[in-house]
Design an enzyme around this catalytic site. Structure first.
Site, PDB file in Angstrom:
ATOM      1  N   SER A   1      35.358  41.915  52.846  1.00 55.95           N
ATOM      2  CA  SER A   1      36.025  42.050  51.342  1.00 55.95           C
ATOM      3  C   SER A   1      37.317  42.944  51.574  1.00 55.95           C
ATOM      4  O   SER A   1      37.031  44.244  51.888  1.00 55.95           O
ATOM      5  CB  SER A   1      35.356  42.224  50.298  1.00 55.95           C
ATOM      6  OG  SER A   1      36.049  42.761  49.335  1.00 55.95           O
TER       7      SER A   1
ATOM      8  N   HIS B   1      36.668  37.837  52.727  1.00 55.05           N
ATOM      9  CA  HIS B   1      36.076  37.495  51.466  1.00 55.05           C
ATOM     10  C   HIS B   1      37.199  38.026  50.407  1.00 55.05           C
ATOM     11  O   HIS B   1      37.664  39.150  50.515  1.00 55.05           O
ATOM     12  CB  HIS B   1      34.881  38.455  51.277  1.00 55.05           C
ATOM     13  CG  HIS B   1      34.390  38.236  49.957  1.00 55.05           C
ATOM     14  ND1 HIS B   1      33.091  37.267  49.532  1.00 55.05           N
ATOM     15  CD2 HIS B   1      34.475  38.982  48.594  1.00 55.05           C
ATOM     16  CE1 HIS B   1      33.000  37.376  48.110  1.00 55.05           C
ATOM     17  NE2 HIS B   1      33.585  38.490  47.783  1.00 55.05           N
TER      18      HIS B   1
ATOM     19  N   ASP C   1      38.556  38.540  46.657  1.00 53.75           N
ATOM     20  CA  ASP C   1      38.023  39.035  45.232  1.00 53.75           C
ATOM     21  C   ASP C   1      39.429  38.716  44.296  1.00 53.75           C
ATOM     22  O   ASP C   1      40.035  39.415  44.210  1.00 53.75           O
ATOM     23  CB  ASP C   1      37.613  40.431  45.297  1.00 53.75           C
ATOM     24  CG  ASP C   1      36.130  40.502  46.070  1.00 53.75           C
ATOM     25  OD1 ASP C   1      35.309  39.638  45.830  1.00 53.75           O
ATOM     26  OD2 ASP C   1      36.027  41.338  46.943  1.00 53.75           O
TER      27      ASP C   1
ATOM     28  N   MET D   1      40.379  38.455  40.663  1.00 46.46           N
ATOM     29  CA  MET D   1      39.923  38.998  39.321  1.00 46.46           C
ATOM     30  C   MET D   1      41.257  38.793  38.262  1.00 46.46           C
ATOM     31  O   MET D   1      42.296  38.933  38.606  1.00 46.46           O
ATOM     32  CB  MET D   1      39.500  40.654  39.298  1.00 46.46           C
ATOM     33  CG  MET D   1      38.455  40.855  40.300  1.00 46.46           C
ATOM     34  SD  MET D   1      38.146  42.432  40.337  1.00 46.46           S
ATOM     35  CE  MET D   1      37.042  42.571  41.848  1.00 46.46           C
TER      36      MET D   1
ATOM     37  N   HIS E   1      36.294  34.350  46.107  1.00 44.17           N
ATOM     38  CA  HIS E   1      35.367  34.823  45.206  1.00 44.17           C
ATOM     39  C   HIS E   1      36.338  34.795  43.966  1.00 44.17           C
ATOM     40  O   HIS E   1      36.942  35.874  43.810  1.00 44.17           O
ATOM     41  CB  HIS E   1      34.689  35.984  45.526  1.00 44.17           C
ATOM     42  CG  HIS E   1      33.953  36.584  44.751  1.00 44.17           C
ATOM     43  ND1 HIS E   1      32.977  37.810  44.573  1.00 44.17           N
ATOM     44  CD2 HIS E   1      32.976  35.827  43.622  1.00 44.17           C
ATOM     45  CE1 HIS E   1      32.188  37.999  43.571  1.00 44.17           C
ATOM     46  NE2 HIS E   1      32.225  36.708  42.945  1.00 44.17           N
TER      47      HIS E   1
ATOM     48  N   MET F   1      36.266  35.796  40.173  1.00 44.18           N
ATOM     49  CA  MET F   1      36.100  36.371  39.101  1.00 44.18           C
ATOM     50  C   MET F   1      36.821  36.170  37.912  1.00 44.18           C
ATOM     51  O   MET F   1      37.652  36.995  37.531  1.00 44.18           O
ATOM     52  CB  MET F   1      35.586  37.912  39.283  1.00 44.18           C
ATOM     53  CG  MET F   1      34.406  37.814  40.263  1.00 44.18           C
ATOM     54  SD  MET F   1      34.536  39.536  41.257  1.00 44.18           S
ATOM     55  CE  MET F   1      35.690  38.993  42.653  1.00 44.18           C
TER      56      MET F   1
ATOM     57  N   MET G   1      25.286  38.543  43.218  1.00 43.07           N
ATOM     58  CA  MET G   1      26.043  39.621  43.223  1.00 43.07           C
ATOM     59  C   MET G   1      24.894  40.891  43.147  1.00 43.07           C
ATOM     60  O   MET G   1      24.019  40.877  42.262  1.00 43.07           O
ATOM     61  CB  MET G   1      26.917  39.839  42.051  1.00 43.07           C
ATOM     62  CG  MET G   1      28.091  38.759  42.438  1.00 43.07           C
ATOM     63  SD  MET G   1      29.664  39.502  41.917  1.00 43.07           S
ATOM     64  CE  MET G   1      29.806  40.700  42.728  1.00 43.07           C
TER      65      MET G   1
ATOM     66  N   GLY H   1      33.756  43.315  39.630  1.00 40.35           N
ATOM     67  CA  GLY H   1      34.700  44.117  39.195  1.00 40.35           C
ATOM     68  C   GLY H   1      35.522  45.082  39.876  1.00 40.35           C
ATOM     69  O   GLY H   1      36.573  45.309  40.082  1.00 40.35           O
TER      70      GLY H   1
ATOM     71  N   GLY I   1      34.695  47.446  43.992  1.00 39.21           N
ATOM     72  CA  GLY I   1      34.218  47.905  45.132  1.00 39.21           C
ATOM     73  C   GLY I   1      33.485  49.273  45.262  1.00 39.21           C
ATOM     74  O   GLY I   1      33.837  49.950  44.220  1.00 39.21           O
ATOM     75  N   GLY I   2      32.866  49.540  45.984  1.00 37.80           N
ATOM     76  CA  GLY I   2      32.372  50.943  46.240  1.00 37.80           C
ATOM     77  C   GLY I   2      31.014  51.234  45.130  1.00 37.80           C
ATOM     78  O   GLY I   2      30.804  52.447  45.115  1.00 37.80           O
TER      79      GLY I   2
ATOM     80  N   ASP J   1      26.749  39.779  47.804  1.00 38.25           N
ATOM     81  CA  ASP J   1      27.930  40.660  47.497  1.00 38.25           C
ATOM     82  C   ASP J   1      27.838  41.839  46.766  1.00 38.25           C
ATOM     83  O   ASP J   1      27.422  41.579  45.586  1.00 38.25           O
ATOM     84  CB  ASP J   1      29.003  39.717  46.764  1.00 38.25           C
ATOM     85  CG  ASP J   1      30.321  40.283  46.565  1.00 38.25           C
ATOM     86  OD1 ASP J   1      30.522  41.299  47.188  1.00 38.25           O
ATOM     87  OD2 ASP J   1      31.421  39.655  46.089  1.00 38.25           O
ATOM     88  N   GLY J   2      28.194  42.975  47.210  1.00 38.53           N
ATOM     89  CA  GLY J   2      28.065  44.338  46.575  1.00 38.53           C
ATOM     90  C   GLY J   2      27.272  45.338  47.017  1.00 38.53           C
ATOM     91  O   GLY J   2      25.887  45.031  47.016  1.00 38.53           O
ATOM     92  N   GLY J   3      27.820  46.406  47.629  1.00 33.59           N
ATOM     93  CA  GLY J   3      26.701  47.209  48.093  1.00 33.59           C
ATOM     94  C   GLY J   3      26.237  46.977  49.508  1.00 33.59           C
ATOM     95  O   GLY J   3      25.388  47.818  50.019  1.00 33.59           O
TER      96      GLY J   3
ATOM     97  N   GLY K   1      32.792  45.367  51.793  1.00 31.10           N
ATOM     98  CA  GLY K   1      34.044  45.787  51.183  1.00 31.10           C
ATOM     99  C   GLY K   1      34.117  47.518  51.717  1.00 31.10           C
ATOM    100  O   GLY K   1      34.475  47.675  52.667  1.00 31.10           O
ATOM    101  N   SER K   2      33.884  48.051  50.901  1.00 28.89           N
ATOM    102  CA  SER K   2      34.438  49.564  51.048  1.00 28.89           C
ATOM    103  C   SER K   2      33.779  50.216  52.166  1.00 28.89           C
ATOM    104  O   SER K   2      34.203  51.008  52.960  1.00 28.89           O
ATOM    105  CB  SER K   2      33.894  50.455  49.713  1.00 28.89           C
ATOM    106  OG  SER K   2      32.375  50.288  49.445  1.00 28.89           O
TER     107      SER K   2
END
Ligand code: DX5
Ligand code: ZN
Length: 335
Positions: free
Chosen positions: A11, A36, A38, A40, A69, A71, A140, A145, A147-148, A179-181, A201-202
């Site tokens: 991401s 990926h 994102d 929004m 993705h 959102m 998710m 909304g 990253g990080g 997705d996420g973390g 991502g991050s």
């Protein structure tokens, strides 16, 4: 394509948004499997990123597949733009308030992969009506909304298996994304639950870390988690570990090696630290990959016992004085 099972979708949300062309080239250079993206809209989520035009502009900067993705509240309204932008897969949210099936159908009609994503609080059962239109289920593990944020393990523990079961009607295919973390701390757990694609991502953009190493590390940890799970918690055997199957005089070892290799299993023959034979040469060890040791035992333990008896008989001929040279009367010492 990378070895192993897990795939990394990078991401670029946390990249330098002023230089996304560089970001996609960089993740490609780091060995990510996909990009990926994102999207929004400031409405479905309280944040705003980029849209179809930006994706289209990035499309020619890399050969990596693009996973979009979305959102956004109205994916149906904009779907043609995202298809036209060159997205290879498009995933949007099941929580939207417009009809879902027509948009999934449009994505598939365009020959792309169609996915639905769920917020952490949405149960997998929300996807059931669309199961036969899905190529991707994106779980998710943070609130969409930003990253990080930190990884929600409980959400994945609960949803991973039911997500996979949505694809049970298919003989092949269907991907579960998380997705996420996802990072080096959560990767093993995620991989252990059989997730196909880790969105990262991050973790890729932390200052002072080498992105390529991070991609390899996260992928390897996810694969290791998967192996542990398959092995019921027993550590997986490293692919490069070899085990000694038997030690034999050279000419007998060579015969047995040929037999094992005829079955498609590679054998390494090495002069070992074992007994010295009457001809002054130590026994040779036959090493086989530890991952197939059980198979070699199953197939060749009888031949091994015969070979060991043959070796004893051959050694005895020296004691008898029947043989005086260092080579056996029969058999080849080649190898
Ligand atoms: C969050 C996005 C994620 C995010 C992942 O809304 O959908 O793709 O960028 O970033 P990390 O890996 O930092 O959680
Ligand atoms: Zn995302």
């Amino acid at each position: 394509m990378a070895d192993g099972r897990a795939r990394i979708a990078a991401s670029i949300l946390d990249a330098d948004l002023g230089n996304l062309a560089y970001a996609v080239r960089r993740v490609q250079g780091a060995g990510a499997d996909r990009v990926h993206l994102d999207v929004m809209d400031g409405h479905f989520v309280p944040n705003l990123t980029f849209g179809a035009k930006t994706i289209k502009a990035l499309r020619r900067r890399t050969e990596l597949p693009f996973d979009a993705h979305l959102m956004i509240s109205e994916p149906g309204r904009y779907i043609e733009e995202y298809l036209d932008a060159g997205c290879d897969s498009i995933t949007f949210h099941v929580e939207i308030e417009e009809p879902i099936a027509p948009t999934l159908e449009a994505i598939r009609a365009a020959g792309r992969a169609a996915g639905l994503s769920l917020r952490p609080g949405t149960p997998i059962s929300a996807l059931e009506p669309y199961a036969r239109l899905l190529d991707i289920v994106m779980i998710m593990t943070v609130e969409p909304g930003f990253g990080g944020q930190s990884f929600m393990a409980d959400v994945l523990r609960e949803k991973a298996r039911p997500a996979r079961e949505l694809f049970a009607y298919r003989a092949y295919g269907g991907e579960v994304h998380v997705d996420g973390g996802a990072n080096r701390d959560s990767a093993e757990f995620i991989g252990g639950l059989g997730v196909d694609v880790l969105v990262v991502g991050s973790a890729l953009f932390l200052p002072g870390r080498d992105m390529g190493r991070e991609v390899r590390l996260i992928r390897a940890l996810a694969d290791e988690g998967y192996q542990y799970e398959l092995n019921d918690g027993v550590p997986p055997i490293p692919r490069d570990r070899m085990s000694t199957f038997v030690s034999l005089p050279r000419h007998i070892a060579a015969q047995l090696r040929a037999e094992i290799e005829a079955g498609g299993i590679p054998v390494i023959m090495l002069r070992g630290g074992g007994q010295v034979n009457p001809d002054g040469v130590r026994d040779y060890d036959l090493l086989v990959p530890s991952t197939v040791e059980a198979l070699v035992i199953e197939r060749h333990s009888r031949a091994r016992d015969d070979a060991l008896r043959e070796a004893d008989a051959w050694r005895a001929t020296f004691a008898d004085g029947t043989v005086s040279g260092s080579e056996p009367a029969t058999g080849s010492a080649a190898g």
